[in-house]
Enzyme design. Structure first.
Site, PDB file in Angstrom:
ATOM      1  N   ASP A   1       1.421  10.256   4.490  1.00 11.70           N
ATOM      2  CA  ASP A   1       1.153   8.859   4.887  1.00 11.70           C
ATOM      3  C   ASP A   1       2.379   8.258   5.564  1.00 11.70           C
ATOM      4  O   ASP A   1       3.506   8.514   5.173  1.00 11.70           O
ATOM      5  CB  ASP A   1       0.831   8.022   3.640  1.00 11.70           C
TER       6      ASP A   1
ATOM      7  N   ASP B   1       7.327   0.408   0.927  1.00 11.42           N
ATOM      8  CA  ASP B   1       7.117   1.617   0.120  1.00 11.42           C
ATOM      9  C   ASP B   1       8.449   2.161  -0.361  1.00 11.42           C
ATOM     10  O   ASP B   1       8.650   2.514  -1.524  1.00 11.42           O
ATOM     11  CB  ASP B   1       6.491   2.712   1.011  1.00 11.42           C
TER      12      ASP B   1
ATOM     13  N   GLU C   1       4.618   9.220  -5.358  1.00 10.14           N
ATOM     14  CA  GLU C   1       3.871   9.567  -4.151  1.00 10.14           C
ATOM     15  C   GLU C   1       4.822   9.773  -2.983  1.00 10.14           C
ATOM     16  O   GLU C   1       4.562  10.536  -2.077  1.00 10.14           O
ATOM     17  CB  GLU C   1       2.877   8.462  -3.792  1.00 10.14           C
ATOM     18  N   GLU C   2       5.966   9.078  -3.035  1.00 10.45           N
ATOM     19  CA  GLU C   2       6.876   9.091  -1.892  1.00 10.45           C
ATOM     20  C   GLU C   2       7.822  10.289  -1.876  1.00 10.45           C
ATOM     21  O   GLU C   2       8.600  10.452  -0.934  1.00 10.45           O
ATOM     22  CB  GLU C   2       7.718   7.792  -1.880  1.00 10.45           C
TER      23      GLU C   2
ATOM     24  N   ASP D   1       2.719   5.571  -8.093  1.00  6.92           N
ATOM     25  CA  ASP D   1       2.575   5.267  -6.676  1.00  6.92           C
ATOM     26  C   ASP D   1       3.274   3.927  -6.507  1.00  6.92           C
ATOM     27  O   ASP D   1       2.758   2.913  -6.974  1.00  6.92           O
ATOM     28  CB  ASP D   1       1.083   5.186  -6.311  1.00  6.92           C
TER      29      ASP D   1
ATOM     30  N   LEU E   1       3.831   1.765  -4.159  1.00  2.70           N
ATOM     31  CA  LEU E   1       3.163   0.672  -3.468  1.00  2.70           C
ATOM     32  C   LEU E   1       1.883   1.199  -2.828  1.00  2.70           C
ATOM     33  O   LEU E   1       1.842   1.601  -1.675  1.00  2.70           O
ATOM     34  CB  LEU E   1       4.082   0.046  -2.418  1.00  2.70           C
ATOM     35  N   ASP E   2       0.813   1.163  -3.631  1.00  2.00           N
ATOM     36  CA  ASP E   2      -0.470   1.686  -3.149  1.00  2.00           C
ATOM     37  C   ASP E   2      -1.128   0.681  -2.214  1.00  2.00           C
ATOM     38  O   ASP E   2      -0.987  -0.526  -2.386  1.00  2.00           O
ATOM     39  CB  ASP E   2      -1.388   1.928  -4.343  1.00  2.00           C
TER      40      ASP E   2
ATOM     41  N   GLU F   1      -2.580   8.061  -9.032  1.00  3.78           N
ATOM     42  CA  GLU F   1      -3.523   7.029  -8.562  1.00  3.78           C
ATOM     43  C   GLU F   1      -4.797   7.077  -9.407  1.00  3.78           C
ATOM     44  O   GLU F   1      -5.116   6.151 -10.133  1.00  3.78           O
ATOM     45  CB  GLU F   1      -3.867   7.243  -7.077  1.00  3.78           C
TER      46      GLU F   1
HETATM   47  P1  P6P Z   1      -9.431   4.984   3.677  1.00  4.91           P
HETATM   48  C1  P6P Z   1      -4.413   3.329   0.740  1.00  4.91           C
HETATM   49  O1  P6P Z   1      -3.762   3.967   1.820  1.00  4.91           O
HETATM   50  C2  P6P Z   1      -5.162   4.392  -0.041  1.00  4.91           C
HETATM   51  O2  P6P Z   1      -4.316   5.402  -0.479  1.00  4.91           O
HETATM   52  C3  P6P Z   1      -5.877   3.741  -1.218  1.00  4.91           C
HETATM   53  O3  P6P Z   1      -5.194   2.644  -1.718  1.00  4.91           O
HETATM   54  C4  P6P Z   1      -7.228   3.359  -0.637  1.00  4.91           C
HETATM   55  O4  P6P Z   1      -8.259   3.337  -1.608  1.00  4.91           O
HETATM   56  C5  P6P Z   1      -7.466   4.481   0.380  1.00  4.91           C
HETATM   57  O5  P6P Z   1      -6.179   4.956   0.788  1.00  4.91           O
HETATM   58  C6  P6P Z   1      -8.218   3.984   1.588  1.00  4.91           C
HETATM   59  O6  P6P Z   1      -8.473   5.116   2.400  1.00  4.91           O
HETATM   60  O7  P6P Z   1      -9.695   6.409   4.097  1.00  4.91           O
HETATM   61  O8  P6P Z   1     -10.703   4.298   3.195  1.00  4.91           O
HETATM   62  O9  P6P Z   1      -8.683   4.158   4.671  1.00  4.91           O
END
Ligand code: P6P
Length: 340
Positions: free
Chosen positions: A67, A73, A96-97, A120, A122-123, A284
């Site tokens: 990502d 983040d 995650e990072e 994670d 900063l989700d 997550e």
């Molecule tokens: P999509 C945010 O980047 C994330 O990791 C989650 O928080 C979120 O549910 C998902 O990705 C969204 O993914 O494919 O729907 O854009």
């Protein structure tokens, strides 16, 4: 629904009270949970300032799971590390990072450090610039290794073995939600005090909801069973609360928190191209799934089994997940397993 508390209880006092349910507790987990709250306050301060300082935008790098890394983040990841690395409460961490496990500095490492922290930081970071709710997710296990330094095996434990889990959502207010296996409890940050105050004790997810939450971009590559289920949700049938409402923010924390409060189902399924979906199991899905289960909900895989039973093999492995109100998840499972 939660019993909204009128008494003033800080998260420090609440975690201490919860300690009585843990036979033999020495207070280390209580202190660790309060360390998480401290890290959350530090992250919250930057998240609230994000629009004011040159912290928005991409940090320019890509993280362990591919990502795009936003500066917040990186800030959040470092904030958690700096709060945790010297306390002697965790033997190893995972983020995650960060590609590999995060070892504790030599001078602070100890075979007596009992816990493992995975997070994670900063989700929902893709929503940072859009000012949508984002959050921190954390999962705590008891270590299984015995040496001075924790190992990857300490991290690769099934979700049902968690000793604490939760999240912090930086939304219209900053709310920290946690469980240690004795219910789910929510705290709202009073920024004037710098304290998380109990705002929702013993949160319970509605047994049935009217909201489904999934990114329908991938409809064409879902299994036929899932396509049939989501089409069924949209059909008119008031007797079974249909059509259901679609809500998808694209920030797991925000979608799951809404599901916890209002009921319904949140889904991130696998597709033909990505059978494991996108969300990461260890930091997550497993923590949020435990919170949902502790609040009376369910969290399953496409075969109907509990996602908390999955034995991880990789630090950043992904998993599909269907989680939310028990009635909604049961409906979904009936379609996915062909028993509808
Ligand atoms: P999509 C945010 O980047 C994330 O990791 C989650 O928080 C979120 O549910 C998902 O990705 C969204 O993914 O494919 O729907 O854009």
């Amino acid at each position: 629904m939660a019993t909204f508390s009128s008494k003033i209880t800080t998260i420090e006092r609440h975690t201490l009270q919860q300690q009585q349910f843990r036979a033999g507790a020495r207070g280390v987990l209580t202190q660790l949970l309060n360390d998480v709250a401290t890290a959350a306050k530090i992250i919250n301060r930057e998240v609230r300032r994000a629009g004011l300082t040159d912290i928005l935008g991409d940090e320019g790098s890509v993280n362990a799971t591919g990502d795009e890394v936003k500066k917040l983040d990186v800030y959040a990841d470092k904030a958690i590390y700096r709060v945790m690395d010297h306390t002697g409460r965790v033997c190893v961490m995972a983020s995650e990072e960060v590609e590999d496990i995060i070892s504790i500095p030599e001078e602070f490492a100890s075979e007596d450090a009992p816990y493992v922290l995975m997070f994670d930081p900063l989700d929902g970071s893709s929503n940072i610039d859009a000012n949508a709710s984002i959050g921190t997710i954390f999962s705590i296990h008891r270590r299984v290794s015995t040496g001075k330094h924790g190992t990857k095996e300490d991290c690769l434990q099934a979700g049902h073995k968690q000793v604490a889990a939760g999240y912090v959502i930086y939304g219209s207010s900053t709310v920290m939600v946690y469980t240690t296996g004795h219910g789910v409890h929510g705290f709202t940050l009073d920024p004037t005090l710098g304290e998380f105050l109990l705002s929702a004790e013993d949160m319970r997810i509605p047994t049935a909801g009217s909201i489904y939450s999934v990114n329908e971009r991938d409809t064409h590559s879902w299994t036929p069973e899932l396509q049939e289920y989501v089409a069924w949700l949209k059909q008119e049938d008031p007797a079974s609360r249909r059509p259901r409402t679609g809500r998808y923010i694209g920030s797991m924390i925000a979608d799951v928190h809404r599901t916890l409060i209002k009921g319904g189902i949140f889904m991130y399924p696998g597709t033909v191209k990505k059978p494991s979906g996108k969300l990461r199991l260890l930091y997550e899905v497993a923590p949020l799934a435990w919170v949902v289960e502790q609040a009376g909900g369910k969290a399953i895989l496409a075969d109907g089994s509990s996602v908390l039973a999955v034995q991880p093999t990789e630090l950043h492995q992904r998993t599909p997940v269907f989680m939310g109100s028990p009635a909604d998840v049961d409906e979904c499972a009936a379609f996915l397993t062909g028993s509808h």
